[in-house]
Design a protein around this motif. Structure first.
Motif, PDB file in Angstrom:
ATOM      1  N   GLU A 382       0.805  -1.221   0.000  1.00 59.45           N
ATOM      2  CA  GLU A 382       0.000   0.000   0.000  1.00 59.45           C
ATOM      3  C   GLU A 382       0.841   1.276   0.000  1.00 59.45           C
ATOM      4  O   GLU A 382       0.305   2.364  -0.182  1.00 59.45           O
ATOM      5  N   LEU A 383       2.137   1.145   0.219  1.00 60.12           N
ATOM      6  CA  LEU A 383       3.015   2.312   0.256  1.00 60.12           C
ATOM      7  C   LEU A 383       3.622   2.599  -1.112  1.00 60.12           C
ATOM      8  O   LEU A 383       3.889   1.676  -1.894  1.00 60.12           O
ATOM      9  N   SER A 384       3.857   3.858  -1.385  1.00 63.16           N
ATOM     10  CA  SER A 384       4.539   4.261  -2.618  1.00 63.16           C
ATOM     11  C   SER A 384       5.296   5.555  -2.348  1.00 63.16           C
ATOM     12  O   SER A 384       5.058   6.235  -1.345  1.00 63.16           O
ATOM     13  N   LEU A 385       6.213   5.873  -3.247  1.00 66.21           N
ATOM     14  CA  LEU A 385       6.965   7.123  -3.140  1.00 66.21           C
ATOM     15  C   LEU A 385       6.623   8.035  -4.306  1.00 66.21           C
ATOM     16  O   LEU A 385       6.422   7.584  -5.441  1.00 66.21           O
ATOM     17  N   VAL A 386       6.544   9.323  -4.004  1.00 65.59           N
ATOM     18  CA  VAL A 386       6.482  10.351  -5.045  1.00 65.59           C
ATOM     19  C   VAL A 386       7.693  11.248  -4.854  1.00 65.59           C
ATOM     20  O   VAL A 386       8.321  11.250  -3.792  1.00 65.59           O
ATOM     21  N   TYR A 387       8.036  12.015  -5.889  1.00 64.57           N
ATOM     22  CA  TYR A 387       9.279  12.776  -5.877  1.00 64.57           C
ATOM     23  C   TYR A 387       8.994  14.215  -6.306  1.00 64.57           C
ATOM     24  O   TYR A 387       8.411  14.455  -7.361  1.00 64.57           O
ATOM     25  N   GLN A 388       9.413  15.156  -5.464  1.00 61.99           N
ATOM     26  CA  GLN A 388       9.245  16.574  -5.801  1.00 61.99           C
ATOM     27  C   GLN A 388      10.593  17.164  -6.191  1.00 61.99           C
ATOM     28  O   GLN A 388      11.559  17.086  -5.428  1.00 61.99           O
TER      29      GLN A 388
END
Length: 650
Positions: A382-388
C-alpha cells in the motif's frame, strides 16, 4: 645633490662646522678604480646617456642643523610635511643653545619612531640618563668621537632599514587592527540581526507575547522534565462581533488588554502565548487536574466583564480548555487535547473551563486503527513514493528530488503523511517504514542521469543505534555513492542529544553524505547551532515563504536566513514555493535552490525520471534571471518592500 624619492632622511645636529664636513664626506658616494673603468666603458658604448649602473652610494638625504632648537623645529616641520626623519645624529655639547640631552628629549616627544644616535667624545650625562628622557632604549644609540666613516654609514644604513621595517610593521598592525575591529563590528551586527530575527520568529507582533512556535517549543522542553503540568488554551467569546462592529483596531486593542489580564492572573512562572487570532495558550506547573481547572477558572473570571476600548464599553469573556499531563508526554498531542477541551467549552455555553477527557477524542481511536494498519501496509503493497523536484535558482535545472511517502489503504483510501508519520514515530514502526523509504528511493535514484535524492529522517530514526552504519550499508547495497544521498533532518532531531548529534553528522559528512537542515526557522535556530553541526544546506520552512506576501516579519526572516546561509557557505533551499512572485523574490534574495508546487507537485517515479532526463523546468511565468556571475556577492536589502501579490519587487 638630487634626492631620490626613496632616500632615507638623516638629521645631523652639531655646533662644529668641521663635524658637518666629516658627515658629508662619510655619506659621499665612494667610487673605486673598477667602478671608474666600468663607467668609462659605458660612456664609450652609449655616449653621454650611459646609465650610472655602478653607483653604489647609500641613498640618504642629509639635513644639517647647528643648534638643538633648530633640529627640533626641523623634526616638527618634517612630521607636518609627511617626510619624517629615520635617524638623527646628535652632539651632546652645543653651546650656547640646549644640549644634546634636551634636544634628544624634545625630538623624542615629537617623533616616537625616530632612531637617535648620540655622538660625543665626552658627555656631562651618562647613557642611562639620556635613555630615561629620550628612550626607549632600543631606539637610542651611542658613537664616540672621532668616528670612522664606515661606522657612521653602517649605523645609518642599519637604523634607516630598521626604521623602515618598523613603519611597515606598524602599518600592518594598524591594518590588522582595523580588520579585527571590522570583524567584531560585523559579528556584533550579525548577532543583533540574528537576535532580532529570532525574536520576530518567536513573538507575536501585536502583543509581543510568545507565539505558537515559541509555545510549542516551550512544551517540547517541558515534557523532558518530571512532574505534572497543565496546557491550557483560551479563546475570546464573541470576539468577531466586536471586530465587526468597532473595527479591527478596536479588536487589536482588546486582544492586547486581554493578554495583559492573562499575564496578571496566570499562575506564577506560567508561559502565556498568543497562538493566533483571539486564541491564547498558557503553560504552567500544577499539582493535579483540580488545581489546573481552578487556575483556569480564575483566569476566565478575570477576562469576563466590561472593558473600555477606544471610548466604547464592550463585554469581554473567554472560554478555556485544559489538559494535565506528566513529563514524557507528546507536546503536540497535549496541545491538541487542550484544543479539543476548548472546543467542548465553546459548544457548551462559553465562559467556562473544560478539562480534557478521552470521550472528547475520536482521534485517539482513529490513531489506533492507523497504527495497526500501518504495520501491515508494507506487506500489502500500500506504500509508494512520489518525488518533488529541487531546482537551481538561476537556470531552474532539476538537481535533485525529495522522496515523499504516500499510503493508499484499501479500507480508508489515501491517508495523509501528516497523520500517519507522527503515529509511526510514536509506535516505533518508523524504523521499518524508514528502511522501506530509503531502499525504494535509492533504487529509483539509480535510474536518474545525475540528480540526488533527498530523504527525510525522523528524530527517532536519527537516534537509532548505529545510524551511520545503517545508512552506509543501505547505500552500498544499492550501489550508489554517498554524495547522491541528501539526509534531511529537523532541528528537533539533533537537539535531544546535541553532542551525539554533532558526532553523528560529522561521521556522515566524512563518508560523503550531504546534510540538509529541514524546516529551518521553526526550531532552535541560532548561529551557534548552525556552526556546531556539519551541514551543507538549510531548508527555509514553507510557513515563512507563504507569509512573505502578507507579513513583513516573514519576509525579513526569509532574507535573514538566506544571508546567514550564504555567509556560512551553505546552500539555502526555499520549499513551499507556490507563485511566480515568490520565485522571483527568492531568486533576487539569493536562495540557491527552490522547491514547491509552482515548479512541480510531487510526481510518480516515471514522471520523475522524465523530469530528470529533461533537466530543466520551464515556465512562461518565470522571468529571465540575470547572470549570477555579474555580481555574486551583491548585498540584498532585507527591508525591501515586497509586493508579492502582483509579482513586483520594489
Amino acid at each position: 645633490m638630487t634626492v631620490a624619492d626613496d632616500a632615507k632622511r638623516i638629521l645631523i645636529v652639531d655646533d662644529e662646522p668641521a663635524m658637518h664636513e666629516s658627515y658629508k664626506r662619510s655619506f659621499a658616494p665612494q667610487r673605486g678604480k673598477s667602478e671608474d673603468a666600468l663607467s668609462d666603458m659605458a660612456t664609450e658604448l652609449f655616449g653621454d646617456d650611459a646609465p650610472d649602473a655602478v653607483d653604489q652610494s647609500p641613498n640618504f638625504a642629509l639635513t644639517h642643523m647647528n643648534q638643538g632648537l633648530d633640529a627640533v623645529g626641523a623634526v616638527e616641520a618634517a612630521l607636518a610635511a609627511g617626510t619624517p626623519y629615520a635617524v638623527a645624529f646628535i652632539d651632546v655639547r652645543m653651546p650656547p643653545g640646549i644640549d644634546g640631552r634636551e634636544t634628544a628629549m624634545r625630538i623624542r616627544a615629537l617623533d616616537p619612531d625616530i632612531n637617535l644616535v648620540i655622538v660625543t667624545g665626552y658627555s656631562d650625562f651618562s647613557p642611562i640618563e639620556i635613555s630615561k628622557v629620550a628612550g626607549p632604549a632600543d631606539k637610542i644609540f651611542y658613537i664616540a668621537k672621532p668616528f670612522e666613516v664606515a661606522e657612521i654609514v653602517q649605523t645609518a644604513t642599519a637604523l634607516a632599514r630598521r626604521w623602515e621595517v618598523d613603519r611597515e610593521l606598524a602599518a600592518a598592525r594598524a591594518t590588522l587592527s582595523d580588520q579585527v575591529a571590522q570583524l567584531k563590528e560585523q559579528g556584533a551586527e550579525l548577532a543583533a540581526n540574528e537576535s532580532r530575527a529570532i525574536h520576530m520568529a518567536t513573538h507575536d507582533s501585536l502583543t509581543d507575547a510568545p507565539n505558537r512556535l515559541a509555545f510549542v517549543r516551550a512544551l517540547a522542553d517541558r515534557v523532558k522534565g518530571e512532574g505534572m503540568f497543565a496546557t491550557a488554551m483560551f479563546d475570546l467569546d464573541r470576539f468577531k462581533t466586536i471586530n465587526d462592529t468597532l473595527g479591527h483596531l478596536a479588536g487589536d486593542a482588546l486582544i492586547r488588554d486581554i493578554c495583559l489580564t492573562l499575564h496578571d492572573t496566570a499562575p506564577e512562572g506560567a508561559i502565556v502565548a498568543r497562538l493566533g487570532g483571539d486564541e491564547f495558550g498558557i503553560l504552567f506547573e500544577t499539582a493535579g487536574e483540580e488545581a489546573a481547572v481552578m487556575a483556569c477558572d480564575r483566569i476566565v473570571a478575570a477576562c469576563a466583564g466590561t472593558r473600555q476600548v477606544f471610548g466604547n464599553s464592550v463585554q469581554s469573556g473567554a472560554s478555556a480548555g485544559v489538559v494535565v499531563v506528566a513529563g514524557g508526554a507528546d507536546p503536540i498531542d497535549a496541545l491538541r487535547r487542550a484544543d479539543l477541551a476548548l472546543n467542548d467549552a465553546k459548544r457548551n455555553g462559553r465562559g467556562v473551563t473544560r478539562l480534557f477527557d478521552e470521550s472528547m477524542d475520536e482521534g485517539i481511536r482513529t490513531r489506533r486503527r492507523i497504527e495497526e494498519g500501518l504495520s501491515e501496509a508494507i506487506a500489502r503493497g500500500e506504500l509508494s513514493l512520489v518525488y518533488q523536484p529541487i531546482v537551481s535558482r538561476d537556470t531552474i535545472e532539476v538537481v535533485g528530488f525529495e522522496a515523499l511517502v504516500r499510503w493508499n489503504t484499501s479500507e480508508h483510501g489515501p491517508i495523509s503523511p501528516a497523520i500517519f508519520i507522527p503515529i509511526a514515530e510514536e509506535s516505533n514502526i518508523i524504523h521499518e517504514l524508514g528502511d522501506w523509504i530509503l531502499d525504494a528511493a535509492l533504487q529509483e535514484l539509480k535510474r536518474w542521469p545525475g540528480q540526488y535524492v533527498s530523504v527525510n529522517f525522523s528524530p527517532r530514526q536519527f537516534r537509532r543505534h548505529n545510524f551511520v552504519g545503517h545508512i552506509m550499508e543501505a547505500t552500498q547495497r544499492a550501489g550508489i555513492t554517498p554524495s547522491q544521498l541528501h539526509i534531511e533532518i529537523t532541528e528537533t532531531a539533533i537537539f535531544d542529544d546535541a553532542d551525539r548529534a554533532a558526532e553523528t553528522l560529522y561521521k556522515l559528512r566524512q563518508m560523503g553524505f550531504r546534510i540538509s537542515l529541514d524546516d529551518f526557522g521553526t526550531g532552535y535556530s541560532s548561529l551557534y547551532n548552525i556552526r556546531k553541526f556539519a551541514l551543507d544546506s538549510l531548508k527555509i520552512d514553507r510557513s515563512f515563504i507563504d507569509g512573505m506576501g502578507r507579513e513583513r516579519e516573514s519576509a525579513a526572516i526569509v532574507h535573514s536566513i538566506i544571508h546567514l546561509g550564504r555567509a556560512l557557505g551553505l546552500e539555502v533551499i526555499a520549499e513551499g514555493v507556490e507563485t511566480a512572485a515568490q520565485v522571483q523574490a527568492l531568486r533576487i534574495a539569493g536562495a540557491s535552490h527552490l522547491q514547491g508546487y509552482f515548479l512541480s507537485r510531487p510526481v510518480p517515479a516515471d514522471r520523475a525520471l522524465e523530469l530528470a532526463t529533461e533537466r530543466f523546468i520551464g515556465s512562461d511565468e518565470i522571468a529571465p534571471f540575470p547572470d549570477p556571475g555579474a555580481n555574486p556577492d551583491a548585498d540584498i536589502d532585507i527591508d525591501a518592500d515586497l509586493n508579492l501579490g502582483t509579482g513586483t519587487i520594489r
